[in-house]
Design a protein around this motif. Structure first.
Motif, PDB file in Angstrom:
ATOM      1  N   GLN A  10      47.445 -27.502  24.033  1.00 46.24           N
ATOM      2  CA  GLN A  10      47.870 -27.250  25.392  1.00 46.24           C
ATOM      3  C   GLN A  10      46.873 -27.755  26.435  1.00 46.24           C
ATOM      4  O   GLN A  10      47.193 -27.807  27.609  1.00 46.24           O
ATOM      5  CB  GLN A  10      48.081 -25.747  25.589  1.00 46.24           C
ATOM      6  CG  GLN A  10      49.201 -25.192  24.707  1.00 46.24           C
ATOM      7  CD  GLN A  10      49.393 -23.694  24.925  1.00 46.24           C
ATOM      8  OE1 GLN A  10      48.593 -23.032  25.560  1.00 46.24           O
ATOM      9  NE2 GLN A  10      50.481 -23.175  24.382  1.00 46.24           N
ATOM     10  N   HIS A  11      45.660 -28.125  26.031  1.00 40.81           N
ATOM     11  CA  HIS A  11      44.684 -28.598  26.998  1.00 40.81           C
ATOM     12  C   HIS A  11      43.635 -29.422  26.285  1.00 40.81           C
ATOM     13  O   HIS A  11      43.634 -29.534  25.064  1.00 40.81           O
ATOM     14  CB  HIS A  11      44.035 -27.427  27.736  1.00 40.81           C
ATOM     15  CG  HIS A  11      43.149 -26.590  26.882  1.00 40.81           C
ATOM     16  ND1 HIS A  11      43.640 -25.642  26.022  1.00 40.81           N
ATOM     17  CD2 HIS A  11      41.802 -26.577  26.736  1.00 40.81           C
ATOM     18  CE1 HIS A  11      42.635 -25.059  25.393  1.00 40.81           C
ATOM     19  NE2 HIS A  11      41.509 -25.615  25.799  1.00 40.81           N
ATOM     20  N   GLN A  12      42.754 -30.000  27.043  1.00 40.41           N
ATOM     21  CA  GLN A  12      41.688 -30.822  26.502  1.00 40.41           C
ATOM     22  C   GLN A  12      40.356 -30.092  26.663  1.00 40.41           C
ATOM     23  O   GLN A  12      39.960 -29.736  27.768  1.00 40.41           O
ATOM     24  CB  GLN A  12      41.624 -32.149  27.263  1.00 40.41           C
ATOM     25  CG  GLN A  12      42.859 -33.022  27.109  1.00 40.41           C
ATOM     26  CD  GLN A  12      42.846 -33.817  25.813  1.00 40.41           C
ATOM     27  OE1 GLN A  12      41.836 -34.392  25.453  1.00 40.41           O
ATOM     28  NE2 GLN A  12      43.961 -33.842  25.125  1.00 40.41           N
ATOM     29  N   ALA A  13      39.681 -29.865  25.543  1.00 37.01           N
ATOM     30  CA  ALA A  13      38.335 -29.297  25.591  1.00 37.01           C
ATOM     31  C   ALA A  13      37.324 -30.433  25.511  1.00 37.01           C
ATOM     32  O   ALA A  13      37.495 -31.371  24.735  1.00 37.01           O
ATOM     33  CB  ALA A  13      38.126 -28.326  24.430  1.00 37.01           C
ATOM     34  N   ILE A  43      37.264 -24.516  26.284  1.00 30.27           N
ATOM     35  CA  ILE A  43      37.205 -25.325  27.502  1.00 30.27           C
ATOM     36  C   ILE A  43      36.145 -26.414  27.389  1.00 30.27           C
ATOM     37  O   ILE A  43      36.404 -27.581  27.663  1.00 30.27           O
ATOM     38  CB  ILE A  43      36.914 -24.434  28.728  1.00 30.27           C
ATOM     39  CG1 ILE A  43      38.039 -23.411  28.912  1.00 30.27           C
ATOM     40  CG2 ILE A  43      36.741 -25.288  29.985  1.00 30.27           C
ATOM     41  CD1 ILE A  43      37.714 -22.328  29.940  1.00 30.27           C
ATOM     42  N   HIS A  44      34.946 -26.029  26.939  1.00 32.85           N
ATOM     43  CA  HIS A  44      33.843 -26.998  26.914  1.00 32.85           C
ATOM     44  C   HIS A  44      32.803 -26.567  25.897  1.00 32.85           C
ATOM     45  O   HIS A  44      32.515 -25.366  25.742  1.00 32.85           O
ATOM     46  CB  HIS A  44      33.189 -27.079  28.308  1.00 32.85           C
ATOM     47  CG  HIS A  44      32.090 -28.077  28.417  1.00 32.85           C
ATOM     48  ND1 HIS A  44      32.269 -29.431  28.211  1.00 32.85           N
ATOM     49  CD2 HIS A  44      30.771 -27.924  28.719  1.00 32.85           C
ATOM     50  CE1 HIS A  44      31.121 -30.064  28.398  1.00 32.85           C
ATOM     51  NE2 HIS A  44      30.189 -29.173  28.695  1.00 32.85           N
ATOM     52  N   ALA A  61      24.003 -24.578  20.907  1.00 27.85           N
ATOM     53  CA  ALA A  61      25.210 -24.927  21.658  1.00 27.85           C
ATOM     54  C   ALA A  61      25.633 -23.790  22.572  1.00 27.85           C
ATOM     55  O   ALA A  61      25.442 -22.610  22.263  1.00 27.85           O
ATOM     56  CB  ALA A  61      26.358 -25.270  20.707  1.00 27.85           C
ATOM     57  N   ALA A  62      26.221 -24.179  23.703  1.00 36.58           N
ATOM     58  CA  ALA A  62      26.837 -23.232  24.638  1.00 36.58           C
ATOM     59  C   ALA A  62      28.314 -23.583  24.711  1.00 36.58           C
ATOM     60  O   ALA A  62      28.665 -24.739  24.954  1.00 36.58           O
ATOM     61  CB  ALA A  62      26.185 -23.334  26.009  1.00 36.58           C
ATOM     62  N   MET A  63      29.185 -22.584  24.509  1.00 36.72           N
ATOM     63  CA  MET A  63      30.611 -22.851  24.310  1.00 36.72           C
ATOM     64  C   MET A  63      31.450 -21.948  25.205  1.00 36.72           C
ATOM     65  O   MET A  63      31.377 -20.726  25.090  1.00 36.72           O
ATOM     66  CB  MET A  63      30.960 -22.614  22.835  1.00 36.72           C
ATOM     67  CG  MET A  63      30.157 -23.504  21.883  1.00 36.72           C
ATOM     68  SD  MET A  63      29.903 -22.827  20.200  1.00 36.72           S
ATOM     69  CE  MET A  63      28.520 -21.686  20.500  1.00 36.72           C
ATOM     70  N   THR A  64      32.222 -22.539  26.104  1.00 35.05           N
ATOM     71  CA  THR A  64      33.046 -21.756  27.030  1.00 35.05           C
ATOM     72  C   THR A  64      34.497 -21.740  26.576  1.00 35.05           C
ATOM     73  O   THR A  64      35.023 -22.733  26.077  1.00 35.05           O
ATOM     74  CB  THR A  64      32.964 -22.318  28.462  1.00 35.05           C
ATOM     75  OG1 THR A  64      33.249 -23.718  28.440  1.00 35.05           O
ATOM     76  CG2 THR A  64      31.590 -22.099  29.054  1.00 35.05           C
ATOM     77  N   SER A  65      35.136 -20.593  26.798  1.00 36.84           N
ATOM     78  CA  SER A  65      36.499 -20.410  26.312  1.00 36.84           C
ATOM     79  C   SER A  65      37.180 -19.280  27.079  1.00 36.84           C
ATOM     80  O   SER A  65      36.517 -18.391  27.610  1.00 36.84           O
ATOM     81  CB  SER A  65      36.469 -20.069  24.813  1.00 36.84           C
ATOM     82  OG  SER A  65      37.752 -19.770  24.317  1.00 36.84           O
ATOM     83  N   THR A  66      38.493 -19.330  27.096  1.00 35.30           N
ATOM     84  CA  THR A  66      39.266 -18.207  27.639  1.00 35.30           C
ATOM     85  C   THR A  66      39.449 -17.113  26.595  1.00 35.30           C
ATOM     86  O   THR A  66      39.990 -16.059  26.895  1.00 35.30           O
ATOM     87  CB  THR A  66      40.638 -18.690  28.109  1.00 35.30           C
ATOM     88  OG1 THR A  66      41.343 -19.279  26.999  1.00 35.30           O
ATOM     89  CG2 THR A  66      40.519 -19.715  29.235  1.00 35.30           C
ATOM     90  N   ASP A 243      33.053 -15.551  35.696  1.00 44.40           N
ATOM     91  CA  ASP A 243      34.319 -15.824  36.376  1.00 44.40           C
ATOM     92  C   ASP A 243      35.511 -15.709  35.435  1.00 44.40           C
ATOM     93  O   ASP A 243      36.435 -16.526  35.455  1.00 44.40           O
ATOM     94  CB  ASP A 243      34.293 -17.228  37.007  1.00 44.40           C
ATOM     95  CG  ASP A 243      33.175 -17.384  38.021  1.00 44.40           C
ATOM     96  OD1 ASP A 243      32.906 -16.408  38.765  1.00 44.40           O
ATOM     97  OD2 ASP A 243      32.552 -18.464  38.076  1.00 44.40           O
ATOM     98  N   GLY A 244      35.461 -14.702  34.582  1.00 48.68           N
ATOM     99  CA  GLY A 244      36.569 -14.457  33.674  1.00 48.68           C
ATOM    100  C   GLY A 244      36.591 -15.346  32.446  1.00 48.68           C
ATOM    101  O   GLY A 244      37.503 -15.242  31.622  1.00 48.68           O
ATOM    102  N   ILE A 245      35.581 -16.207  32.288  1.00 49.06           N
ATOM    103  CA  ILE A 245      35.495 -17.113  31.149  1.00 49.06           C
ATOM    104  C   ILE A 245      34.356 -16.651  30.247  1.00 49.06           C
ATOM    105  O   ILE A 245      33.293 -16.222  30.707  1.00 49.06           O
ATOM    106  CB  ILE A 245      35.235 -18.572  31.619  1.00 49.06           C
ATOM    107  CG1 ILE A 245      36.372 -19.035  32.535  1.00 49.06           C
ATOM    108  CG2 ILE A 245      35.081 -19.510  30.428  1.00 49.06           C
ATOM    109  CD1 ILE A 245      37.722 -19.075  31.882  1.00 49.06           C
ATOM    110  N   TYR A 246      34.563 -16.760  28.936  1.00 49.95           N
ATOM    111  CA  TYR A 246      33.537 -16.357  27.974  1.00 49.95           C
ATOM    112  C   TYR A 246      32.614 -17.542  27.687  1.00 49.95           C
ATOM    113  O   TYR A 246      33.064 -18.604  27.253  1.00 49.95           O
ATOM    114  CB  TYR A 246      34.175 -15.869  26.672  1.00 49.95           C
ATOM    115  CG  TYR A 246      35.056 -14.665  26.857  1.00 49.95           C
ATOM    116  CD1 TYR A 246      34.508 -13.413  27.149  1.00 49.95           C
ATOM    117  CD2 TYR A 246      36.439 -14.766  26.746  1.00 49.95           C
ATOM    118  CE1 TYR A 246      35.321 -12.298  27.338  1.00 49.95           C
ATOM    119  CE2 TYR A 246      37.259 -13.659  26.920  1.00 49.95           C
ATOM    120  CZ  TYR A 246      36.697 -12.436  27.217  1.00 49.95           C
ATOM    121  OH  TYR A 246      37.508 -11.340  27.399  1.00 49.95           O
TER     122      TYR A 246
END
Length: 381
Positions: A10-13, A43-44, A61-66, A243-246
């Motif tokens: 559904q999206h591009q990480a 996300i990234h 590593a640092a990993m962002t996600s919903t 901002d609501g992102i992990y």
């Protein structure tokens, strides 16, 4: 820096590795970054210059996600590095090494180090409190070497020649229990109840910080100086909500305006840096030199080149306190990347500014065995 987009349903990480072309970055570690990027909600993924493969997820590593993924933090929740000022008139490595307490054992009830524990222990978890643990954890007496940013060093109360205590440890069995209870039900899947996981996670982070203070106090009393508050204490295994992102960090230190001690090895300097990383780097910086050999490879190659006694003294003249023969080889300086290259990559990508180096004098891993016991075990090699 090199980057690549990993397609999702559904999206591009995005994946970005903040390292120069000459840096040692294993392809397996980059592959793990892309595997993580393919997870639902990602996300990234930002790889630091100390990036290397881990169990299921990259380290460094640092990993962002919903979506909140406990396995991206790992079992040693709250692991980090703290730096404490030391007030000693003389620093003879051999004499001070002999005075280190047994940091594999919980301190006795009457140990004055307990005075640093104010209020309740997080999660009521007393098992292992005041112990350093195994693996790459350590307690190190060091002196400040080169001062690279005098103004910033002065604000931290540091000058060349000063002594500091560097403590690298985490939440011991508490973090391991939190992850195990999740994976037994959900495996590598997301947290079923993020709020519950975060509450327990936060206790483990507080526990890890308390443990570093208690370890420092134990060493302070043993060596004859007063315990002090840390001038730096940053956790590098944690999840943060922005901002609501992990934002999951596994072997990556918070880099948004923080002071961070990036560990070298027991035979090389470490670097205190002022970190100023932005969102592309997951607001993070490296946490250490990063392994370039597996533990099995380090053990095999080390035994072919060195004796145990050789590894107890480094080229810097520092002393290594480690009664675990296998660990001596596994954690040898040659098993790690060059810390100078890691720092150079951070500087080149404008993620951090070096403030000062610390030079090991005594690096404590595990208590020494009595010499006669070492001989019985054939530890001359």
């Amino acid at each position: 820096m090199f980057s690549k987009r990993a397609p999702l349903s559904q999206h591009q990480a995005t994946v970005a590795v903040f390292a120069s072309p000459t840096s040692w970055i294993e392809s397996d570690a980059v592959a793990q970054c892309h595997q993580v990027a393919a997870l639902d909600g990602m996300i990234h993924v930002a790889g630091m210059p100390d990036l290397h493969p881990g169990k299921g997820a990259p380290i460094g590593a640092a990993m962002t996600s919903t979506v909140l993924y406990p396995f991206l933090v790992g079992s040693d929740i709250g692991c980090g590095i703290a730096v404490f000022p030391v007030r000693l008139k003389r620093a003879d490595p051999e004499k001070l090494a002999a005075r280190f307490p047994d940091l594999d054992r919980v301190p006795e009830d009457d140990d004055p180090a307990w005075d640093v524990v104010k209020g309740d222990v997080p999660a009521g978890h007393l098992d292992g409190l005041g112990t350093v643990g195994r693996g790459n954890h350590f307690v190190e007496l060091a002196r400040v070497g080169s001062v690279l940013d005098p103004g910033h060093a002065s604000r931290l109360g540091l000058a060349a020649g000063d002594l500091v205590l560097v403590v690298h440890s985490g939440s011991r069995g508490l973090g391991e229990r939190i992850l195990r209870e999740h994976t037994e039900v959900h495996g590598a899947g997301p947290a079923a109840d993020p709020a519950d996981y975060l509450a327990r996670h936060d206790e483990a982070v507080r526990w890890g910080s308390l443990n570093r203070r208690l370890l420092a106090a134990r060493v302070a009393h043993a060596l004859g100086f007063e315990p002090a508050e840390p001038i730096v204490d940053q956790c590098h295994n944690l999840v943060e909500v922005r901002d609501g992102i992990y934002l999951h960090r596994k072997g990556a230190a918070p880099g948004d305006g923080r002071d961070v001690l990036i560990a070298g090895t027991r035979g090389t300097p470490s670097y205190l840096v002022a970190a100023h990383a932005g969102p592309d780097a997951g607001h993070s910086v490296a946490h250490g030199a990063g392994r370039k050999m597996s533990r099995a490879d380090a053990l095999r190659r080390g035994k072919a080149k060195h004796t145990v006694e050789e590894l107890r003294r480094t080229p810097l003249g520092s002393v290594v306190v480690c009664g675990d023969r296998q660990l001596l080889f596994e954690e040898a300086p040659t098993a790690y990347k060059r810390i100078e290259q890691v720092i150079a990559d951070l500087v080149a990508h404008e993620l951090a500014t070096p403030v000062a180096t610390t030079i090991p004098l005594v690096t404590y891993k595990t208590p020494e065995l009595p010499k006669e016991h070492r001989r019985r075990r054939g530890a001359s090699r």
